[in-house]
Design a protein around this motif. Structure first.
Motif, mmCIF file in Angstrom:
data_model
loop_
_atom_site.group_PDB
_atom_site.id
_atom_site.type_symbol
_atom_site.label_atom_id
_atom_site.label_comp_id
_atom_site.label_asym_id
_atom_site.label_seq_id
_atom_site.Cartn_x
_atom_site.Cartn_y
_atom_site.Cartn_z
ATOM 1 N N ILE A 54 13.735 10.956 -11.831
ATOM 2 C CA ILE A 54 13.207 11.142 -13.193
ATOM 3 C C ILE A 54 11.923 11.960 -13.167
ATOM 4 N N THR A 55 11.039 11.657 -12.217
ATOM 5 C CA THR A 55 9.768 12.401 -12.147
ATOM 6 C C THR A 55 10.010 13.858 -11.765
ATOM 7 N N LEU A 56 10.988 14.104 -10.901
ATOM 8 C CA LEU A 56 11.305 15.484 -10.536
ATOM 9 C C LEU A 56 11.829 16.266 -11.739
ATOM 10 N N VAL A 57 12.714 15.640 -12.506
ATOM 11 C CA VAL A 57 13.257 16.303 -13.698
ATOM 12 C C VAL A 57 12.145 16.550 -14.717
ATOM 13 N N PHE A 58 11.274 15.557 -14.910
ATOM 14 C CA PHE A 58 10.153 15.685 -15.858
ATOM 15 C C PHE A 58 9.256 16.854 -15.479
ATOM 16 N N ASN A 59 8.880 16.918 -14.202
ATOM 17 C CA ASN A 59 8.019 18.011 -13.744
ATOM 18 C C ASN A 59 8.720 19.360 -13.840
ATOM 19 N N ALA A 60 10.004 19.391 -13.473
ATOM 20 C CA ALA A 60 10.751 20.654 -13.520
ATOM 21 C C ALA A 60 10.817 21.197 -14.939
ATOM 22 N N VAL A 61 11.063 20.318 -15.916
ATOM 23 C CA VAL A 61 11.140 20.749 -17.319
ATOM 24 C C VAL A 61 9.800 21.297 -17.793
ATOM 25 N N LEU A 62 8.709 20.598 -17.471
ATOM 26 C CA LEU A 62 7.374 21.054 -17.893
ATOM 27 C C LEU A 62 7.019 22.382 -17.243
ATOM 28 N N TYR A 63 7.242 22.493 -15.920
ATOM 29 C CA TYR A 63 6.892 23.723 -15.232
ATOM 30 C C TYR A 63 7.727 24.895 -15.725
ATOM 31 N N LEU A 64 9.004 24.655 -15.955
ATOM 32 C CA LEU A 64 9.869 25.726 -16.447
ATOM 33 C C LEU A 64 9.383 26.221 -17.800
ATOM 34 N N MET A 72 0.826 -1.208 0.000
ATOM 35 C CA MET A 72 0.000 0.000 0.000
ATOM 36 C C MET A 72 0.860 1.258 0.000
ATOM 37 N N ILE A 73 1.888 1.281 0.857
ATOM 38 C CA ILE A 73 2.727 2.471 0.957
ATOM 39 C C ILE A 73 3.564 2.651 -0.296
ATOM 40 N N CYS A 74 4.111 1.544 -0.790
ATOM 41 C CA CYS A 74 4.915 1.621 -2.013
ATOM 42 C C CYS A 74 4.048 2.042 -3.195
ATOM 43 N N SER A 75 2.827 1.513 -3.275
ATOM 44 C CA SER A 75 1.898 1.916 -4.333
ATOM 45 C C SER A 75 1.565 3.388 -4.217
ATOM 46 N N SER A 76 1.474 3.871 -2.980
ATOM 47 C CA SER A 76 1.164 5.281 -2.762
ATOM 48 C C SER A 76 2.240 6.184 -3.331
ATOM 49 N N VAL A 77 3.509 5.881 -3.028
ATOM 50 C CA VAL A 77 4.583 6.764 -3.492
ATOM 51 C C VAL A 77 4.737 6.700 -5.009
ATOM 52 N N VAL A 78 4.619 5.484 -5.581
ATOM 53 C CA VAL A 78 4.758 5.348 -7.038
ATOM 54 C C VAL A 78 3.592 6.032 -7.750
ATOM 55 N N SER A 79 2.370 5.818 -7.258
ATOM 56 C CA SER A 79 1.205 6.424 -7.904
ATOM 57 C C SER A 79 1.189 7.943 -7.696
ATOM 58 N N SER A 80 1.616 8.421 -6.515
ATOM 59 C CA SER A 80 1.661 9.869 -6.265
ATOM 60 C C SER A 80 2.601 10.554 -7.250
ATOM 61 N N LEU A 81 3.789 9.997 -7.416
ATOM 62 C CA LEU A 81 4.742 10.562 -8.373
ATOM 63 C C LEU A 81 4.187 10.518 -9.789
ATOM 64 N N SER A 82 3.537 9.406 -10.127
ATOM 65 C CA SER A 82 2.980 9.246 -11.477
ATOM 66 C C SER A 82 1.864 10.248 -11.741
ATOM 67 N N PHE A 83 0.975 10.436 -10.765
ATOM 68 C CA PHE A 83 -0.139 11.367 -10.963
ATOM 69 C C PHE A 83 0.321 12.824 -10.929
ATOM 70 N N LEU A 84 1.375 13.131 -10.184
ATOM 71 C CA LEU A 84 1.938 14.477 -10.245
ATOM 72 C C LEU A 84 2.470 14.768 -11.649
ATOM 73 N N CYS A 85 3.102 13.763 -12.256
ATOM 74 C CA CYS A 85 3.565 13.914 -13.643
ATOM 75 C C CYS A 85 2.388 14.033 -14.602
ATOM 76 N N THR A 86 1.357 13.230 -14.356
ATOM 77 C CA THR A 86 0.175 13.250 -15.222
ATOM 78 C C THR A 86 -0.528 14.600 -15.163
ATOM 79 N N ILE A 87 -0.669 15.145 -13.957
ATOM 80 C CA ILE A 87 -1.330 16.446 -13.806
ATOM 81 C C ILE A 87 -0.489 17.543 -14.451
ATOM 82 N N ALA A 88 0.835 17.445 -14.296
ATOM 83 C CA ALA A 88 1.713 18.427 -14.934
ATOM 84 C C ALA A 88 1.549 18.381 -16.450
ATOM 85 N N ALA A 89 1.489 17.176 -17.001
ATOM 86 C CA ALA A 89 1.306 17.031 -18.453
ATOM 87 C C ALA A 89 -0.056 17.573 -18.881
#
Length: 325
Positions: free
Chosen positions: A205-215, A130-147
């Protein structure tokens, strides 16, 4: 779940049984009193189990209210809010796992629960997934929302044809399936350092992806807005940028709250036997508190940044008070 030493929280999160670190913890009671110092002068801060339980329950209630508000209000039935709803579910997984874990721990400590070690191991595995799914899905959905915000800003006229409801649902299903599958693999192979490398790499990778999109969004949004002349489209542009700013805040809070945990993982690889790293390891419960605080803060950000969501949440809370009275 090492119930015997009174510290359920440490080994349960992604098992945390990575070589020398687990040996170190086995030799040192992780539930020391506040300000207790070890042989190398480390200070270990005691975190009461009741605090874990209280924060977990508050976070659980908040995220349930967010999910119900999005379901109730048709004005919130859009891809971005579907993704935010999934982010709330991810936060809720942390809250549920924390509450279940702490309740088991308190019951055991007070002699009210005596279960077979095999059952505890199965429960431990479920909580870890549950916790591992939370962190992986949270990062994924943050990327999805950024996109999603990126498409809204730079492809405003084609947004509804690009991000359809069916496509958003398909993305959600894929993210959850991938998160659960990868989490199960991580738990099965939790003794392998490759698991830590994968988690840290995914985080970076997710941090770099989000940073590039936001920038790109914030640098070019002003230039892009000049091409949109009609008033209603200007208004749409403003709304899109507000959504981008909201997600920037969410990402910042996520980094602050989860950052120490990922630093913990990096140090496990870099210096598992170093006395200085062991000082950092001994306060792992503080990092867990930060993780729980992330799931508690996110709903407040949703409500503060979205008038529509805030209004619906107020209605839900008022209705619950009326029913209670």
């Amino acid at each position: 779940m090492e119930l015997s030493n009174g510290s359920l929280h440490y080994p349960s999160l992604l098992h945390m049984e990575f070589g020398p670190l687990s040996d170190f913890l086995d030799e040192n009671d992780t539930n020391s009193t506040a300000g207790e110092q070890n042989v190398v002068g480390c200070v270990q801060i005691h975190v009461p189990q009741e605090l874990f339980l209280a924060l977990g329950l508050i976070s659980l209630v908040e995220n349930i209210l967010v999910i119900l508000a999005i379901m109730k209000n048709r004005n919130l039935h859009s891809p971005m809010y579907y993704f935010i709803c999934c982010l709330a579910v991810s936060d809720m997984l942390v809250s549920v796992s924390n509450v279940v874990e702490t309740v088991f721990m308190l019951l055991h400590d007070h002699g009210l629960l005596d279960v077979h070690p095999g059952m505890l191991r199965h429960l431990d595995n479920v909580i870890d997934v549950m916790i591992c799914s939370s962190v992986v899905s949270s990062l994924s959905f943050l990327c999805t929302i950024a996109a999603d915000r990126y498409v809204t800003i730079f492809y405003a006229l084609r947004y509804h044809s690009i991000m359809t409801t069916q496509r958003a649902i398909a993305i959600i299903v894929v993210v959850w399936l991938a998160s659960v599958a990868s989490s199960i693999l991580f738990i099965v192979y939790h003794t392998d350092n490759a698991v830590i490398v994968c988690l840290v790499t995914f985080f970076c990778i997710t941090l770099v992806f989000n940073a590039v999109l936001y920038l790109h969004m914030f640098v070019l949004a002003h230039v892009h807005s000049r091409r949109i002349v009609a008033f209603h489209k200007n208004r749409r542009q403003s709304t899109s940028m507000k959504g981008a700013i909201t997600l920037t805040i969410l990402l910042g809070v996520f980094i602050l709250c989860w950052g120490p945990f990922f630093l913990h993982l990096i140090l496990i690889l870099a210096c598992p036997t170093s006395p200085f790293c062991n000082c950092f390891f001994r306060n792992f419960n503080l990092f867990l508190i930060l993780i729980i605080c992330n799931s508690l803060i996110d709903p407040l950000i949703y409500a503060y940044r979205s008038h529509e969501l805030r209004k619906t949440l107020q209605e839900l809370i008022l209705c619950s008070f009326c029913l209670g009275a």
